[in-house]
Design a protein around this motif. Structure first.
Motif, PDB file in Angstrom:
ATOM      1  N   PHE A   2       0.814  -1.216   0.000  1.00  0.00           N
ATOM      2  CA  PHE A   2       0.000   0.000   0.000  1.00  0.00           C
ATOM      3  C   PHE A   2       0.847   1.266   0.000  1.00  0.00           C
ATOM      4  CE2 PHE A   2      -2.016   3.407   2.454  1.00  0.00           C
ATOM      5  CZ  PHE A   2      -3.085   3.680   1.608  1.00  0.00           C
ATOM      6  N   ILE A   3       1.887   1.311   0.818  1.00  0.00           N
ATOM      7  CA  ILE A   3       2.690   2.532   0.908  1.00  0.00           C
ATOM      8  C   ILE A   3       3.409   2.820  -0.412  1.00  0.00           C
ATOM      9  CG2 ILE A   3       4.779   1.494   1.860  1.00  0.00           C
ATOM     10  CD1 ILE A   3       4.860   4.019   3.725  1.00  0.00           C
ATOM     11  N   ASP A   4       3.778   1.790  -1.158  1.00  0.00           N
ATOM     12  CA  ASP A   4       4.408   1.991  -2.461  1.00  0.00           C
ATOM     13  C   ASP A   4       3.437   2.666  -3.427  1.00  0.00           C
ATOM     14  OD1 ASP A   4       6.673   0.726  -1.497  1.00  0.00           O
ATOM     15  OD2 ASP A   4       6.199  -1.199  -2.444  1.00  0.00           O
ATOM     16  N   LYS A   5       2.212   2.190  -3.459  1.00  0.00           N
ATOM     17  CA  LYS A   5       1.210   2.770  -4.353  1.00  0.00           C
ATOM     18  C   LYS A   5       0.849   4.191  -3.937  1.00  0.00           C
ATOM     19  CE  LYS A   5      -0.650  -1.561  -5.959  1.00  0.00           C
ATOM     20  NZ  LYS A   5      -1.799  -2.395  -6.159  1.00  0.00           N
ATOM     21  N   LEU A   9       1.445   7.477  -6.191  1.00  0.00           N
ATOM     22  CA  LEU A   9       0.346   8.390  -6.480  1.00  0.00           C
ATOM     23  C   LEU A   9       0.719   9.831  -6.113  1.00  0.00           C
ATOM     24  CD1 LEU A   9      -2.598   8.870  -7.344  1.00  0.00           C
ATOM     25  CD2 LEU A   9      -3.239   8.413  -4.979  1.00  0.00           C
ATOM     26  N   LEU A  10       1.312  10.017  -4.938  1.00  0.00           N
ATOM     27  CA  LEU A  10       1.723  11.356  -4.523  1.00  0.00           C
ATOM     28  C   LEU A  10       2.826  11.911  -5.426  1.00  0.00           C
ATOM     29  CD1 LEU A  10       1.680  10.968  -0.652  1.00  0.00           C
ATOM     30  CD2 LEU A  10       0.190  12.434  -2.014  1.00  0.00           C
ATOM     31  N   ALA A  11       3.745  11.063  -5.854  1.00  0.00           N
ATOM     32  CA  ALA A  11       4.799  11.505  -6.763  1.00  0.00           C
ATOM     33  C   ALA A  11       4.211  11.918  -8.110  1.00  0.00           C
ATOM     34  CB  ALA A  11       5.841  10.398  -6.940  1.00  0.00           C
ATOM     35  N   ILE A  12       3.212  11.204  -8.582  1.00  0.00           N
ATOM     36  CA  ILE A  12       2.542  11.570  -9.832  1.00  0.00           C
ATOM     37  C   ILE A  12       1.821  12.900  -9.687  1.00  0.00           C
ATOM     38  CG2 ILE A  12       0.650  10.929 -11.393  1.00  0.00           C
ATOM     39  CD1 ILE A  12       1.536   7.971 -10.911  1.00  0.00           C
ATOM     40  N   ILE A  13       1.145  13.096  -8.567  1.00  0.00           N
ATOM     41  CA  ILE A  13       0.480  14.377  -8.309  1.00  0.00           C
ATOM     42  C   ILE A  13       1.502  15.506  -8.323  1.00  0.00           C
ATOM     43  CG2 ILE A  13      -0.694  15.739  -6.515  1.00  0.00           C
ATOM     44  CD1 ILE A  13      -2.211  13.097  -5.821  1.00  0.00           C
ATOM     45  N   GLY A  14       2.636  15.284  -7.680  1.00  0.00           N
ATOM     46  CA  GLY A  14       3.692  16.291  -7.666  1.00  0.00           C
ATOM     47  C   GLY A  14       4.228  16.568  -9.061  1.00  0.00           C
ATOM     48  N   ALA A  15       4.400  15.517  -9.848  1.00  0.00           N
ATOM     49  CA  ALA A  15       4.897  15.693 -11.216  1.00  0.00           C
ATOM     50  C   ALA A  15       3.904  16.486 -12.055  1.00  0.00           C
ATOM     51  CB  ALA A  15       5.164  14.329 -11.850  1.00  0.00           C
ATOM     52  N   GLY A  49       7.247  15.376  -1.471  1.00  0.00           N
ATOM     53  CA  GLY A  49       8.702  15.218  -1.409  1.00  0.00           C
ATOM     54  C   GLY A  49       9.113  13.911  -0.750  1.00  0.00           C
ATOM     55  N   LEU A  50       8.455  13.576   0.356  1.00  0.00           N
ATOM     56  CA  LEU A  50       8.747  12.312   1.042  1.00  0.00           C
ATOM     57  C   LEU A  50       8.380  11.123   0.154  1.00  0.00           C
ATOM     58  CD1 LEU A  50       7.551  13.177   4.654  1.00  0.00           C
ATOM     59  CD2 LEU A  50       9.916  12.883   3.868  1.00  0.00           C
ATOM     60  N   ALA A  51       7.273  11.257  -0.574  1.00  0.00           N
ATOM     61  CA  ALA A  51       6.869  10.185  -1.488  1.00  0.00           C
ATOM     62  C   ALA A  51       7.919   9.985  -2.580  1.00  0.00           C
ATOM     63  CB  ALA A  51       5.516  10.508  -2.117  1.00  0.00           C
ATOM     64  N   GLY A  52       8.476  11.087  -3.076  1.00  0.00           N
ATOM     65  CA  GLY A  52       9.533  10.981  -4.079  1.00  0.00           C
ATOM     66  C   GLY A  52      10.741  10.242  -3.540  1.00  0.00           C
ATOM     67  N   LEU A  53      11.100  10.542  -2.305  1.00  0.00           N
ATOM     68  CA  LEU A  53      12.222   9.834  -1.674  1.00  0.00           C
ATOM     69  C   LEU A  53      11.907   8.352  -1.524  1.00  0.00           C
ATOM     70  CD1 LEU A  53      13.304  12.393   1.070  1.00  0.00           C
ATOM     71  CD2 LEU A  53      14.524  11.816  -1.042  1.00  0.00           C
TER      72      LEU A  53
END
Length: 73
Positions: A2-5, A9-15, A49-53
């Motif tokens: 779950f945390i990977d997905k 998702l958050l990284a995609i939103i940021g992008a 940012g944390l999701a990207g990391l």
């Protein structure tokens, strides 16, 4: 996992947000949540940012660690 997905998702939103800034000069997060310095916007920027990391770790995992069967030829 779950945390990977969620991180992806958050990284995609940021992008997408950065794409909007680059192409149109429009920051969707700031628009929706009260400006770049608003507390909620800063929380979202931090989570992205944390999701990207976290997504960096996806590059270095083996198939077994990701829960996939190994590829056989």
């Amino acid at each position: 996992m779950f945390i990977d997905k969620l991180a992806l998702l958050l990284a995609i939103i940021g992008a997408l947000n950065w794409g909007g800034i680059g192409l149109f000069g429009f920051d969707t997060v700031a628009f929706l949540f009260g400006g770049q310095l608003a507390l909620l916007s800063r929380i979202i920027y931090t989570l992205v940012g944390l999701a990207g990391l976290w997504c960096i770790t996806l590059l270095f995992r083996t198939d077994e660690e990701q829960g996939h069967a190994p590829h056989t030829a």
